[in-house]
Motif scaffolding. Structure first.
Motif, PDB file in Angstrom:
ATOM      1  N   ILE A   1      19.868  -9.485  31.636  1.00 56.81           N
ATOM      2  CA  ILE A   1      19.180  -8.537  30.748  1.00 56.81           C
ATOM      3  C   ILE A   1      17.717  -8.422  31.135  1.00 56.81           C
ATOM      4  O   ILE A   1      17.084  -9.412  31.508  1.00 56.81           O
ATOM      5  CB  ILE A   1      19.323  -8.960  29.263  1.00 56.81           C
ATOM      6  CG1 ILE A   1      18.734  -7.885  28.342  1.00 56.81           C
ATOM      7  CG2 ILE A   1      18.726 -10.326  28.996  1.00 56.81           C
ATOM      8  CD1 ILE A   1      19.122  -8.042  26.880  1.00 56.81           C
ATOM      9  N   GLY A   2      17.204  -7.191  31.108  1.00 59.92           N
ATOM     10  CA  GLY A   2      15.780  -7.006  31.341  1.00 59.92           C
ATOM     11  C   GLY A   2      15.397  -5.840  32.224  1.00 59.92           C
ATOM     12  O   GLY A   2      14.420  -5.149  31.924  1.00 59.92           O
ATOM     13  N   PRO A   3      16.108  -5.571  33.348  1.00 59.88           N
ATOM     14  CA  PRO A   3      15.671  -4.465  34.213  1.00 59.88           C
ATOM     15  C   PRO A   3      15.657  -3.130  33.465  1.00 59.88           C
ATOM     16  O   PRO A   3      16.695  -2.663  32.992  1.00 59.88           O
ATOM     17  CB  PRO A   3      16.720  -4.473  35.334  1.00 59.88           C
ATOM     18  CG  PRO A   3      17.205  -5.890  35.393  1.00 59.88           C
ATOM     19  CD  PRO A   3      17.214  -6.345  33.954  1.00 59.88           C
TER      20      PRO A   3
ATOM     21  N   ASP B   1      14.577  -6.204  40.645  1.00 65.41           N
ATOM     22  CA  ASP B   1      15.843  -5.785  40.059  1.00 65.41           C
ATOM     23  C   ASP B   1      17.011  -6.202  40.949  1.00 65.41           C
ATOM     24  O   ASP B   1      18.057  -6.644  40.472  1.00 65.41           O
ATOM     25  CB  ASP B   1      15.857  -4.267  39.859  1.00 65.41           C
ATOM     26  CG  ASP B   1      14.718  -3.783  38.986  1.00 65.41           C
ATOM     27  OD1 ASP B   1      14.452  -4.431  37.954  1.00 65.41           O
ATOM     28  OD2 ASP B   1      14.077  -2.777  39.340  1.00 65.41           O
ATOM     29  N   VAL B   2      16.824  -6.060  42.250  1.00 69.79           N
ATOM     30  CA  VAL B   2      17.854  -6.479  43.199  1.00 69.79           C
ATOM     31  C   VAL B   2      18.066  -7.988  43.119  1.00 69.79           C
ATOM     32  O   VAL B   2      19.208  -8.472  43.095  1.00 69.79           O
ATOM     33  CB  VAL B   2      17.472  -6.043  44.625  1.00 69.79           C
ATOM     34  CG1 VAL B   2      18.386  -6.687  45.664  1.00 69.79           C
ATOM     35  CG2 VAL B   2      17.529  -4.521  44.744  1.00 69.79           C
TER      36      VAL B   2
ATOM     37  N   ALA C   1      12.063  -9.091  33.788  1.00 68.61           N
ATOM     38  CA  ALA C   1      11.296  -7.902  33.407  1.00 68.61           C
ATOM     39  C   ALA C   1      10.947  -7.891  31.916  1.00 68.61           C
ATOM     40  O   ALA C   1      10.346  -8.848  31.423  1.00 68.61           O
ATOM     41  CB  ALA C   1      12.073  -6.645  33.832  1.00 68.61           C
ATOM     42  N   ASP C   2      11.343  -6.837  31.193  1.00 65.07           N
ATOM     43  CA  ASP C   2      10.921  -6.729  29.794  1.00 65.07           C
ATOM     44  C   ASP C   2      11.557  -7.782  28.898  1.00 65.07           C
ATOM     45  O   ASP C   2      11.020  -8.077  27.816  1.00 65.07           O
ATOM     46  CB  ASP C   2      11.217  -5.331  29.253  1.00 65.07           C
ATOM     47  CG  ASP C   2      10.170  -4.314  29.705  1.00 65.07           C
ATOM     48  OD1 ASP C   2       8.973  -4.670  29.692  1.00 65.07           O
ATOM     49  OD2 ASP C   2      10.546  -3.199  30.087  1.00 65.07           O
TER      50      ASP C   2
ATOM     51  N   GLY D   1      17.190   3.787  37.412  1.00 63.09           N
ATOM     52  CA  GLY D   1      17.203   3.230  38.762  1.00 63.09           C
ATOM     53  C   GLY D   1      17.199   1.721  38.774  1.00 63.09           C
ATOM     54  O   GLY D   1      17.880   1.080  39.591  1.00 63.09           O
ATOM     55  N   ALA D   2      16.429   1.128  37.855  1.00 66.32           N
ATOM     56  CA  ALA D   2      16.332  -0.331  37.824  1.00 66.32           C
ATOM     57  C   ALA D   2      17.688  -0.967  37.561  1.00 66.32           C
ATOM     58  O   ALA D   2      18.125  -1.883  38.275  1.00 66.32           O
ATOM     59  CB  ALA D   2      15.320  -0.763  36.761  1.00 66.32           C
ATOM     60  N   ILE D   3      18.378  -0.470  36.560  1.00 73.03           N
ATOM     61  CA  ILE D   3      19.647  -1.078  36.175  1.00 73.03           C
ATOM     62  C   ILE D   3      20.732  -0.786  37.209  1.00 73.03           C
ATOM     63  O   ILE D   3      21.617  -1.604  37.465  1.00 73.03           O
ATOM     64  CB  ILE D   3      20.055  -0.608  34.756  1.00 73.03           C
ATOM     65  CG1 ILE D   3      20.986  -1.636  34.105  1.00 73.03           C
ATOM     66  CG2 ILE D   3      20.650   0.763  34.761  1.00 73.03           C
ATOM     67  CD1 ILE D   3      20.271  -2.876  33.656  1.00 73.03           C
ATOM     68  N   ARG D   4      20.644   0.377  37.839  1.00 74.49           N
ATOM     69  CA  ARG D   4      21.617   0.700  38.882  1.00 74.49           C
ATOM     70  C   ARG D   4      21.429  -0.229  40.076  1.00 74.49           C
ATOM     71  O   ARG D   4      22.414  -0.703  40.665  1.00 74.49           O
ATOM     72  CB  ARG D   4      21.457   2.161  39.282  1.00 74.49           C
ATOM     73  CG  ARG D   4      22.465   2.606  40.338  1.00 74.49           C
ATOM     74  CD  ARG D   4      21.810   2.742  41.696  1.00 74.49           C
ATOM     75  NE  ARG D   4      22.816   2.864  42.750  1.00 74.49           N
ATOM     76  CZ  ARG D   4      22.534   3.162  43.996  1.00 74.49           C
ATOM     77  NH1 ARG D   4      21.280   3.358  44.367  1.00 74.49           N
ATOM     78  NH2 ARG D   4      23.480   3.235  44.905  1.00 74.49           N
TER      79      ARG D   4
END
Length: 503
Positions: free
Chosen positions: A321-323, A437-438, A349-350, A263-266
């Motif tokens: 990069i990261g979500p 993420d958005v 994020a990470d 979901g995050a990357i989407r």
């Protein structure tokens, strides 16, 4: 916090510069500081009359400084207008500043009375004017001031704060102790950062600004800080040339979405598309490919492998990069390759959590930490981050270079070149999963559209917040989802269409 948007400048001055600014402005225009105090009192009085025209009994709380001096002026003007005024003043062994002493004397000469801080408050008070503490606050208010602040907050009458709510730090937006919960705040001469970040939104109420006739002089100065809001969207998001095509609008690669975080990357990918990215490729886990393509077929999705990553980095104009990246070997190996990418990139994020373990400097990178991630990046506590958000953003830039977006209420954007701004958009409905993420997708898309790192971060944060504000205006804040922003984001990044609708 609401704003009288037309009256709020886009320039911000550090609280430590305010006395110098005031003196230099007065000297250059040949006016006294007392004249500026009179103007401030008049502006505050007029604001009170405009917003609360039917009030009949004002309680004015005056501290032992120039903020209290403003209160004496308001009290005198109100009494002259036939309003019943009760004035309570903090006493001190120290003499009042010269201008405040003049204002106090004028109040007494007009027949006004001064009541001690322990005096009983009369019945019937229907408006409270807060002139207790000004912009010099650096610690918690003393007990006697705290008692007045607490009582004012418990009273049913609305509260108007002069320059800044008493108890709010004008530089950091922190509240080291009791603080006035203002209904309205009218700030004078210059906008202070503490009115826009930290705890400001909880206590400022509707913000107003009055330059006290110093507009022309202030326009000739160079403010070190900027305020960014939705009124500037049309400056950033200009209409595209009719012949533009997808290749002109950026090729963006987004990397992340470990097991359980598709979901995050989407969301990052769709946000980039909704912000105008030309082509968006997602590299993720194999099991995420079908769900993402099914939900959003405009996204190109592939499995993250060493080969696909190499090919994608060669193809891309921008990398995000990261979500959902995770902190296992899968994500670590991807980040190790991406860190050598020479074009613009965004880490979130990470990717930030992994960066905290192995710090480095990159001048082509935007970092978007929330306070917890920022604390890890600076090896300190979240409380330290929040104690001075501007300083924290500047420390992050010094350590990691590029541009830093320190997220939160009053997001701070800072660059290695010394640019620094506060985002004046967004609302509490954004406190839900996926919003970051958005934002990553929005900023990544703007990087692909050849915005500079700083402009992409600033414009992206405003677009993000403005989209949430539009959504909240339609449906309210509670229950807002990150994906709810996609429909309003489309409107925000096309301000020419919004302007036409509003005509």
């Amino acid at each position: 916090m609401k704003k009288n948007a037309a009256s709020i400048p886009h320039s911000i001055w550090p609280a430590g510069d305010l006395k110098r600014l005031e003196q230099e402005a007065a000297d250059s225009l040949g006016i006294t500081l007392y004249e500026l105090m009179l103007r401030a009192g008049q502006a505050a009085f007029q604001l009170a009359r405009d917003n609360f025209p039917n009030t009949k009994h004002w309680l004015v709380l005056c501290g032992h400084g120039n903020n209290g001096g403003d209160g004496y002026v308001v009290a005198r003007l109100a009494a002259a207008a036939g309003i019943e005024v009760t004035l309570i003043a903090i006493e001190s062994d120290k003499p009042l500043p010269e201008e405040a002493a003049q204002a106090r004397e004028a109040w007494l000469n007009a027949g006004g009375m001064i009541h001690a801080e322990e005096a009983l408050w009369p019945e019937g008070v229907d408006l409270i004017i807060d002139g207790l503490l000004g912009t010099g606050l650096s610690s918690a208010p003393r007990d006697n001031v705290t008692a007045l602040i607490t009582r004012a907050n418990q009273h049913a009458a609305p509260r108007i704060s002069l320059d800044i709510p008493s108890g709010l730090n004008a530089q950091t937006g922190t509240t080291p102790g009791a603080v006035i919960q203002a209904s309205h705040t009218i700030t004078f001469i210059a906008l202070k950062p503490g009115l826009l970040t930290g705890k400001a939104r909880d206590v400022v109420g509707q913000l107003h600004h009055h330059a006290l006739g110093l507009e022309a002089w202030l326009d000739g100065q160079q403010p070190p800080l900027s305020r960014f809001d939705a009124s500037q969207l049309s400056e950033w998001f200009t209409p595209r040339p009719p012949t533009s095509h997808k290749g002109d609008n950026g090729r963006l690669v987004i990397i992340g979405g470990d097991h359980g975080t598709a979901g995050a990357i989407r969301m990052t990918g769709e946000a980039a598309l909704r912000t105008g990215a030309g082509l968006v490729r997602i590299l993720t886990r194999r099991e995420n490919i079908a769900p993402i393509i099914t939900q959003r077929p405009e996204l190109m999705v592939d499995e993250l492998t060493p080969e696909s990553l190499d090919e994608s980095l060669e193809w891309a104009d921008v990398v995000v990069i990261g979500p959902g990246l995770g902190q296992q070997e899968w994500g670590k190996k991807a980040l190790q390759k991406v860190e050598n990418f020479r074009k613009p990139m965004l880490w979130d994020a990470d990717a930030l959590n992994l960066l905290a373990i192995n710090p480095d400097k990159r001048h082509n990178r935007v970092l978007t930490p929330h306070p917890g991630e920022a604390a890890r990046l600076l090896n300190c506590s979240v409380a330290e981050i929040e104690s001075d958000r501007l300083l924290s953003a500047q420390r992050l830039v010094k350590r990691y270079a590029g541009v830093v977006v320190l997220k939160g209420a009053g997001t701070v954007v800072a660059s290695a070149e010394g640019e620094c701004g506060i985002i004046d958009a967004g609302n509490a409905g954004m406190g839900s999963g996926g919003m970051g993420d958005v934002l990553s997708g929005i900023i990544g898309a703007l990087l692909g559209q050849k915005f500079s790192l700083y402009d992409a971060a600033s414009a992206g944060c405003v677009a993000h917040g403005a989209a949430a504000d539009l959504r909240a205006a339609q449906y309210g804040q509670r229950g807002m989802l990150a994906t709810d922003l996609f429909s309003t984001l489309l409107r925000v990044v096309n301000p020419d269409v919004i302007d036409t609708e509003n005509d």
